[in-house]
Design a protein around this motif. Sequence first.
Motif, PDB file in Angstrom:
ATOM      1  N   LEU A   3      82.095 -27.072  11.163  1.00 39.31           N
ATOM      2  CA  LEU A   3      82.342 -28.393  10.570  1.00 39.31           C
ATOM      3  C   LEU A   3      81.121 -29.222  10.930  1.00 39.31           C
ATOM      4  O   LEU A   3      81.007 -29.691  12.061  1.00 39.31           O
ATOM      5  N   ASN A   4      80.184 -29.339   9.984  1.00 41.39           N
ATOM      6  CA  ASN A   4      78.880 -29.907  10.319  1.00 41.39           C
ATOM      7  C   ASN A   4      78.270 -30.628   9.117  1.00 41.39           C
ATOM      8  O   ASN A   4      77.730 -29.984   8.235  1.00 41.39           O
ATOM      9  N   PRO A   5      78.316 -31.949   9.114  1.00 42.86           N
ATOM     10  CA  PRO A   5      78.830 -32.819  10.181  1.00 42.86           C
ATOM     11  C   PRO A   5      80.259 -33.289   9.961  1.00 42.86           C
ATOM     12  O   PRO A   5      80.805 -33.209   8.857  1.00 42.86           O
ATOM     13  N   ILE A   6      80.807 -33.812  11.070  1.00 45.93           N
ATOM     14  CA  ILE A   6      82.026 -34.626  11.036  1.00 45.93           C
ATOM     15  C   ILE A   6      81.561 -36.054  11.298  1.00 45.93           C
ATOM     16  O   ILE A   6      80.731 -36.263  12.183  1.00 45.93           O
TER      17      ILE A   6
ATOM     18  N   VAL B  94      82.652 -33.893   6.524  1.00 44.59           N
ATOM     19  CA  VAL B  94      82.090 -33.993   5.176  1.00 44.59           C
ATOM     20  C   VAL B  94      81.524 -32.652   4.698  1.00 44.59           C
ATOM     21  O   VAL B  94      81.244 -32.484   3.523  1.00 44.59           O
ATOM     22  N   ASP B  95      81.355 -31.701   5.614  1.00 41.91           N
ATOM     23  CA  ASP B  95      80.903 -30.363   5.216  1.00 41.91           C
ATOM     24  C   ASP B  95      81.677 -29.328   6.028  1.00 41.91           C
ATOM     25  O   ASP B  95      82.010 -29.572   7.188  1.00 41.91           O
ATOM     26  N   ALA B  96      81.964 -28.201   5.412  1.00 39.39           N
ATOM     27  CA  ALA B  96      82.681 -27.125   6.105  1.00 39.39           C
ATOM     28  C   ALA B  96      82.165 -25.779   5.624  1.00 39.39           C
ATOM     29  O   ALA B  96      81.900 -25.591   4.437  1.00 39.39           O
TER      30      ALA B  96
HETATM   31 MG    MG Z   1      76.278 -29.242   6.724  1.00 38.16          MG
END
Ligand code: MG
Length: 232
Positions: A210-213, A223-225
Motif C-alpha cells: 500500500l504505497n502510498p497511504i 491511493v495505490d495498492a
Molecule cells: Mg505507488
Amino acid sequence: MTGSEIIDKARSEDRNVLTEIEAKELLMEAGISVVDTKLATSKEEVISISQQLGFPVVLKIASPDVVHKSDAGGVKLDLKTAKQAGKAYDDILKAIKKQYPEAKIQGVSVQKMARPGVEVIIGMSKDAQFGPVLMFGLGGILVEILKDISFRIVPLTKRDAKEMIKEIKGYPLLEGYRGQEPVDVNNLEELVLKVSNFVEQTPEVDELDLNPIFAYSDGAVAVDARVILEES
Ligand code: MG
Ligand code: ADP
C-alpha cells in the motif's frame, strides 16, 4: 466481484499480478480504506466516471504488465476538467503502448484526487523462515533513501502495531511537524491490524504494497495498492 472471484479471475488468466483496481477491491472487502477507483475502457467512460466522482481526478494505466505505473508515464494527477481527463487518457495509452508494446491493457483507472496527507506505506512480504512479515514506513524519500522502516511478523498484536509505528525515526512527522496537522495514529494502528488480518486470511497473497497511504488527522486512505499472488 468478491475477493475469491478476483483471485480466481487472475488465475484463470494465468497471472500473479493484480491490477490496482483489483487489489483495491480485494482490500476494500477486508475493510481497508482505499480511494474509490473505477475502470474506464474509453474516453467517454473516463469523462462520465470523472463527472460522477467529481473533479479533480487521477487517471492511471490499468495493466497487469505495468507494475510501476508512474515510471512509465501511466499516472496523471489533479485533472480538473473533462478536457484534461480526456487528454490524459490519450497520453497514458500512447506512453504505455510505446514503452510496453506487448502489455495487456484493461483500460485506465479513474479515482478522485485525494487531499494531501502524510504519506506512509504498509507492505507485506513472505520470509522463508518467518512467513508473512508486515513493513511500515513513511512514504517518499524517507523510505527510498533512508530505509526508515519497521517490521513485525504476522499475525500482529495491538501492541506490535503500536510499537512498529512508534519506532520509526520519522515518527515525529506523524505527531505534526512545522504546522502540519498531527496524524490519527490510533487509526493507523487499526489499519496495520486490518492488513495483518487480511494477510492471515488470504494465504494466496504473496506480496502486498500500500504505497502510498495518505494519513490525516481523521483517518487514512490508500491511493495505490499492489498485490502479487503466490504461484499457483
Ligand atoms: Mg505507488
Ligand atoms: P506507482 O506507484 O505505480 O508509480 P501510484 O498509484 O502510487 O503509482 O501513483 C504515483 C503517485 O501519485 C503516488 O505516490 C501519489 O503521490 C500520487 N497519487 C496517486 N494516486 C493519487 C490520488 N488518488 N490522489 C492524490 N495523489 C495520488
